[in-house]
Every structure is written in C-alpha cells, then in structure tokens.
Motif scaffolding. Structure first.
Motif, mmCIF file in Angstrom:
data_model
loop_
_atom_site.group_PDB
_atom_site.id
_atom_site.type_symbol
_atom_site.label_atom_id
_atom_site.label_comp_id
_atom_site.label_asym_id
_atom_site.label_seq_id
_atom_site.Cartn_x
_atom_site.Cartn_y
_atom_site.Cartn_z
ATOM 1 N N LYS A 140 7.026 -4.147 -4.597
ATOM 2 C CA LYS A 140 6.232 -3.970 -5.923
ATOM 3 C C LYS A 140 6.684 -5.290 -6.646
ATOM 4 O O LYS A 140 8.110 -5.465 -6.398
ATOM 5 C CB LYS A 140 5.976 -2.757 -6.657
ATOM 6 C CG LYS A 140 7.372 -2.041 -6.776
ATOM 7 C CD LYS A 140 7.290 -0.689 -7.310
ATOM 8 C CE LYS A 140 8.518 -0.035 -7.458
ATOM 9 N NZ LYS A 140 8.484 1.463 -7.687
ATOM 10 N N GLN A 187 0.684 -1.147 0.009
ATOM 11 C CA GLN A 187 0.018 -0.002 0.067
ATOM 12 C C GLN A 187 0.772 1.169 0.186
ATOM 13 O O GLN A 187 0.521 2.410 -0.815
ATOM 14 C CB GLN A 187 -0.997 0.009 1.301
ATOM 15 C CG GLN A 187 -2.156 1.049 1.415
ATOM 16 C CD GLN A 187 -2.754 1.030 2.279
ATOM 17 O OE1 GLN A 187 -2.876 0.090 3.333
ATOM 18 N NE2 GLN A 187 -3.818 1.880 2.476
ATOM 19 N N SER A 188 2.018 1.214 0.703
ATOM 20 C CA SER A 188 2.908 2.461 0.698
ATOM 21 C C SER A 188 3.748 2.699 -0.319
ATOM 22 O O SER A 188 4.668 3.295 -0.487
ATOM 23 C CB SER A 188 3.567 2.564 2.330
ATOM 24 O OG SER A 188 4.366 1.333 2.457
ATOM 25 N N GLY A 189 3.679 1.562 -1.188
ATOM 26 C CA GLY A 189 4.645 1.654 -2.391
ATOM 27 C C GLY A 189 6.024 0.959 -2.130
ATOM 28 O O GLY A 189 6.966 1.281 -3.081
ATOM 29 N N LYS A 190 6.422 0.353 -1.053
ATOM 30 C CA LYS A 190 7.720 -0.126 -0.642
ATOM 31 C C LYS A 190 7.602 -1.504 -1.323
ATOM 32 O O LYS A 190 8.840 -1.962 -1.078
ATOM 33 C CB LYS A 190 7.837 -0.134 0.702
ATOM 34 C CG LYS A 190 7.837 1.386 1.362
ATOM 35 C CD LYS A 190 8.184 1.118 2.935
ATOM 36 C CE LYS A 190 8.097 2.821 3.440
ATOM 37 N NZ LYS A 190 7.924 2.700 4.900
#
Lengths: 372, 372
Positions: free
Chosen positions: B340, B335-338
C-alpha cells in the motif's frame, strides 16, 4: 642454529612462526627426517614496521633454510618495485603481510635445488610465483613446488619478473568486464603507465582501437608519439578534451563500450564522457587521489556501469586457475616483440637507489626492477 | 469530418500524422471499409510545446475515432501525474513524445468498445496499457488489442492506475541486479517515496530486511514510524548517519549487498558506506540534483559496482515480456493488503489543481491521480 636463532630474533621470531615468509627459513621438523638439503643463505629486504619505505626497509642476511620433500629453492633473478609494494610497506594497502615482512610480490628466479619429491621442475628452470605471493625481494626463496610456474626462458628477465602485476591486469580488464569485438574501441586515462601501454598493445592485437588520455605536462607531444608507435589510435591531453562534446573528436572511431580509469578526478570524468550508452568504466587506480564524480543521469539514462578491478582479489578467486595460461600468452607476446614497455634493471646492491627512484624522489625514471 | 479537421489543425495536424497518439484520432482508410465503429469524443491534456507544465498544458476536445478491427476503445478511469510525466512535458526527459502530445504514461481504463476482430477482451474489462505508453491523460483511448493488459478488478482503481511506474520499478530493482536471499538486507535512501515504500514492503515479503535513509525535516519521527509500520527494519535521517562508522549501527542486521539511490549527493554516499564488500548500488533517481561522488578505493578494494535503472529502457528490452506477470503479482499483493501507499484521487475537471500539487506548488501532497 645459533645464527638462525639470532636472525629470527632480529626479525621478532617469536611472533613470526607460521607466517608465510618464515615458512621459508624455519626447518619443518616433519620434513627434517627425509631431507637434509639446505638453501644457500639469503639476503632480503625486510621491514619490521610500516612507514616510509626508504626509512623502514633494510637489507638483512637470512640463514640457510632446510628444503622439505616438496620444496623448491629458487635463486631470484629479478623482481620489480611496484607501487603496490610501496603501499604495502607504508601500511596503506588493504591486504598486506604482517610485519616483520620481506618486500616484493612478483619476480622471476632460477631453480637452484629441489626437494626429494619434486618432479615437475629441474635445476636451471625459470620460474615465477604464480599466483604471486609476498616476499620476492630476496636472493633465495624456498617454497612448495605448486607455488612455482615454469616459464619460457626466451624473454628478458625483467619482463618475466613483471609479467603478472601490470600486463595481466591489462589483459584481464580487457576480457573480464565487457565483450569487445574487433573494430570496437576502448578509452583509458593514465595511458603512459605500464598497464596503459599494455592495454594499447593488447587491444591492438585483438583489433580493438584505443582512445588514450594523458596528463598535460612538458613532453606530452613525445609521450603521444610514443603511445602511437605502440598502437594507440588517439591520444589526447586532458586540456585537449575541454570541449563541449568530446565525442565530436572521435572521427571514424566507434564510441567506446569500455573505459579504464587509474586516475580519478577529472581524468575519470573524461573517460565517462567518451563512453557509449550502456558502457562500463573499470577503476583500477587512483593516481590523482581524487574521487570519481558521476551524475545520477549517467546511471539512469546513459545506463553506465562503474566497476573496479584489483588483481590481488582476482588472484584469490576461482578465475585465477587460468592465470598461468594467461601469463604464458603474455610472455609469448613479449617474445615475438608484440608487447613491450620500459624498465630499468638495478643491481640488488643499489636497492636503496632503486627504491628512491620508485618513490619518485629522484626525478622521472622507468619502472625499477631489482637484479639479484 | 469538419470538427476532426479542426481539432487536428489546432494540434498541428499536418505534422502529426503517423505519430503514436494521432493513431488514436485519425481513421485508418484501410480499416474503414470493415468497421464503422466510432469512439466517443474525448477530452485530453495536451501540450504543444515543452515548458512549465502548468503553462503549456491545456485540456482540449478530441473528435471521435474510428475503431479498426483490432482496436479497443478504452474509457480511462484513472491516471497518475508522475515526476517523469512532468519531466517529459518540460522537455528534460531523454525519451519523450514529439510535441504536440497528450500527457501521461500509465493509467487504467474500462473497455468501452471492441473492434470486430478483438476476442481477448470484453466490454467492461479493466485494462492497462502494458508496457505503458504515452497519452493516458484523456477520457477515451483507442489502441490495438495487443497494447492492453486485462487486470483483476478487485483493486482500487488508483492502484491499478499506478502499478507500473513505481511498484514495478521497486520489484525489478530488487530482482534484476543481485541475488538476494531471505535474511539478507538492502539499504535505500529516499525511503518515503512511493518506490521507497514499495521496496520496504516487497523486500519484507521476500524476508529481506531494509535499512532506510530519509531526509532531516519536520515530521521525520512520524515518517520513521510510518515506514516501520510498513515493515522497515531501520530508518535513519541523514544527520543520524554522521558517525565514523555507519556499520556500527547495524546491530544484528547483515551488511547490505544491494543499495538503492534516488537522491544522489550525500544521501548516495551514505548508501555506499553501508554496502558490504562486493555490493551494488543502483541509482534510479536524482532528487537532490547532486552528483554521486565515490572514492577510487571503493571500486578497487571494496569492489563496489554502481549501476542505473530506468523503467522505460527496461520496457524496451527483451525482459519486458515478463512485465504483465509481474504486474499481476503486484496487484495481487495490493488485493491482499500486503502493498500500500498513499495517493489522492482528483477529478479530471480539477486537473490544474492536481498538476499544481504534483509540481509541489501547493504544499506537501500525496501522489496525484486523475479520476476521469
């Protein structure tokens, strides 16, 4: 002092000062004021460079050594020639004394003289260096009181001399890696080695059953019988295990949780085949000089763990504080006839013969133990 | 009931009763008295025998299932095709559902209907089966409330669908084997895999530096750049590591204490070469289909440990009680883009295309995720 200087010069004394074994032959000026006790002159097996042990070792005379207040002079009685001693001389062992050095790593001696402040030992006591340390192949050794562990004299000296490197390795491998309960089993290769024989006997004492793998060779039937007399539950030659499912041979023996490998190559693969789900194989030798090959699925789906054991590293760890208690336990087993293995005592004067045998150059011989 | 009997007969119903996935399509007579809710009819990817997945799987219609008081009917949103799903269908995976079976092991869905006694979930919640369980490749699943873990809806559905098998494996391998402190390093092969990419990112979050090994191939420079953008400290192709001492490449990176191997063969040997004294290599895959070869001295003198990791076994252990907390942590990173990684969502109607891609028959494609 002339003879001392001469002897040290022949050993390359300028480079030797402050190295462990020179500690025993160079008087400490600090101590000299309080004690004038001297050790007798000593004879030692020395090597000045690494190489083939029968070429680079020689027996030399070392001058008397002054005893510090905390020093103990020990007249060596016996010390074995272990494969690791040979590897150290060859220069292929990862940790070894710097040359020039005196050979040997374990052994037993009798207390000959005491420094003025020593109170835990008496003249005549039997002692071993514990943890073991370099330089046991000499007739007299002077080292600090704390190095020496007093042992029971009621065991043959060759057992006292060899109690650490092989039997302690066997005991530690049975205890340090997995929790084995009575009735469970282990599997090992190289079972005729002294460590192998100790494992069979120490396991049996704990109610642990052993599956043993030996090389195919002339006399393998006799070797099997001998190991069974020591308490081995099953003994197979490698070729007997060329079957689709080695576990079908187990009968009522439980699948082993612990495997011990001192060979590598195919003999290691056989140990792995016997192991149960979640089992551990501990490697402590590589007699075949072949690597260990393992499928990825053995790790993922069979959950095997592969570990290693090296006594010298263990000895430098925190755990080594228990080593003397374990030594006493092992010697008590020797005394009560529950632990035995073959050795050959050879007079120090015949060191070169013993070394030739230890190098395998003179046919098959039991473990060579120098008698000083 | 006629259509239900028919569908079950086509699945070999007489042999199916009481097997896990049939639980979802056979009404329980005990429960029937208290509830008359039915799931919608479902479409599922089924295989009746093991074999090549593109030959043995087919999409069939399953009749509505009656919901018990504690059951939850979930409308599946997405489920990936993982290599282990393929191996299960092929029949080469050690633990697999008995055929006939529905494919899939993880996925995400939306709560569609609740049994009368369910109170922890609401219609519209996103849920994943946690621990994962067989049979996620179908449009509606009815399982007990306790199976489902409610997750945050603020993540793309393809991440929710794939959070367990790859990212959780990565997290567990970083945490379960050795204690890694910030500033320390790890080494891994197969670094471009999703697990590999997760390891790079999860390590970086903990301040752990990563040494990554990838195959030699066209596009390896782009692959390196991509991994570095994810946070990889070093990326080498196998051929770059054909040097005498790989550690000379490390620069200011500390020697790694943990190695992760999903390849075997030479790529595993390279991981071992990087490891520091006392290091551990964890094998979790065998993409090269080659075994791991290790010298005996690596175990004895370098004190390496070789272990294995299998998520499915971990999921059946006591430790799995922490699995939902870890899933939530991983999804918070997404969710926090850390965290992927690449995936390709494919409509369920094109299942056979997605399967062909997952089988590697249609060139190189990202992870295939079925969108229901």
């Amino acid at each position: 002092m002339a003879s001392l200087r001469l002897a040290l010069r022949s050993l390359g004394a300028s480079r030797l000062y402050n190295r462990p074994f020179v500690r025993w032959c160079i008087p400490s000026s600090k101590v000299r004021a309080f004690s004038t006790k001297l050790s007798p002159p000593s004879k030692a097996v020395v090597y000045e460079q690494h190489g083939p042990p029968d070429q680079v070792t020689k027996v030399i005379d070392l001058p008397p050594v002054e005893l510090g207040a905390n020093d103990v002079c020990v007249k060596m009685l016996a010390a074995p020639i272990n494969p690791s001693d040979i590897n150290r001389i060859e220069g292929v062992y990862p940790v070894r004394p710097q040359v020039p050095a005196i050979g040997g790593y374990e052994g037993v001696g009798e207390v000959h003289a005491l420094g003025s402040a020593v109170n835990s030992l008496s003249v005549g006591d039997w002692v071993i260096p514990s943890p073991p340390s370099f330089g046991t192949w000499q007739t007299y050794i002077v080292k600090e009181e704390s190095i020496w562990h007093k042992i029971n004299k009621n065991v043959p000296m060759e057992y006292a001399a060899t109690v650490t490197v092989n039997p302690l390795t066997a005991l530690l491998m049975l205890e340090d890696f997995v929790k084995l309960n009575s009735g469970e089993s282990i599997v090992q290769n190289g079972a005729t080695s002294i460590v192998g024989q100790c494992i069979i006997q120490l396991a049996k004492i704990q109610g642990i059953r052993s599956i043993n793998i030996i090389r195919d060779r002339a006399g393998s039937e006799e070797a099997k019988e001998k190991l069974k007399r020591l308490g081995a539950d099953e003994v197979y030659t490698e070729s007997q295990l060329e079957v689709k499912n080695v576990k079908s041979l187990l009968g009522d023996l439980p699948e082993p949780l612990l495997g011990l490998n001192c060979v590598g190559g195919n003999a290691a693969s056989l140990v792995l085949k016997f192991l149960r789900q979640g089992g551990t194989m501990v490697t402590y030798g590589g007699m075949s000089k072949k690597p260990i090959t393992v499928s990825t699925s053995s790790f993922i789906f069979k959950d095997l763990s592969l570990r290693g054991f090296w006594l010298q590293k263990w000895m430098s760890s925190e755990k080594a504080k228990d080593c003397r208690e374990m030594i006493d336990y092992i010697l008590s087993l020797v005394q009560s006839g529950k632990l035995k293995y073959e050795m050959e005592l050879v007079p120090f004067n015949d060191f070169s013969v013993a070394l030739g045998r230890a190098l395998g150059k003179l046919g098959s011989h039991p473990k060579q133990v120098i008698k000083f």
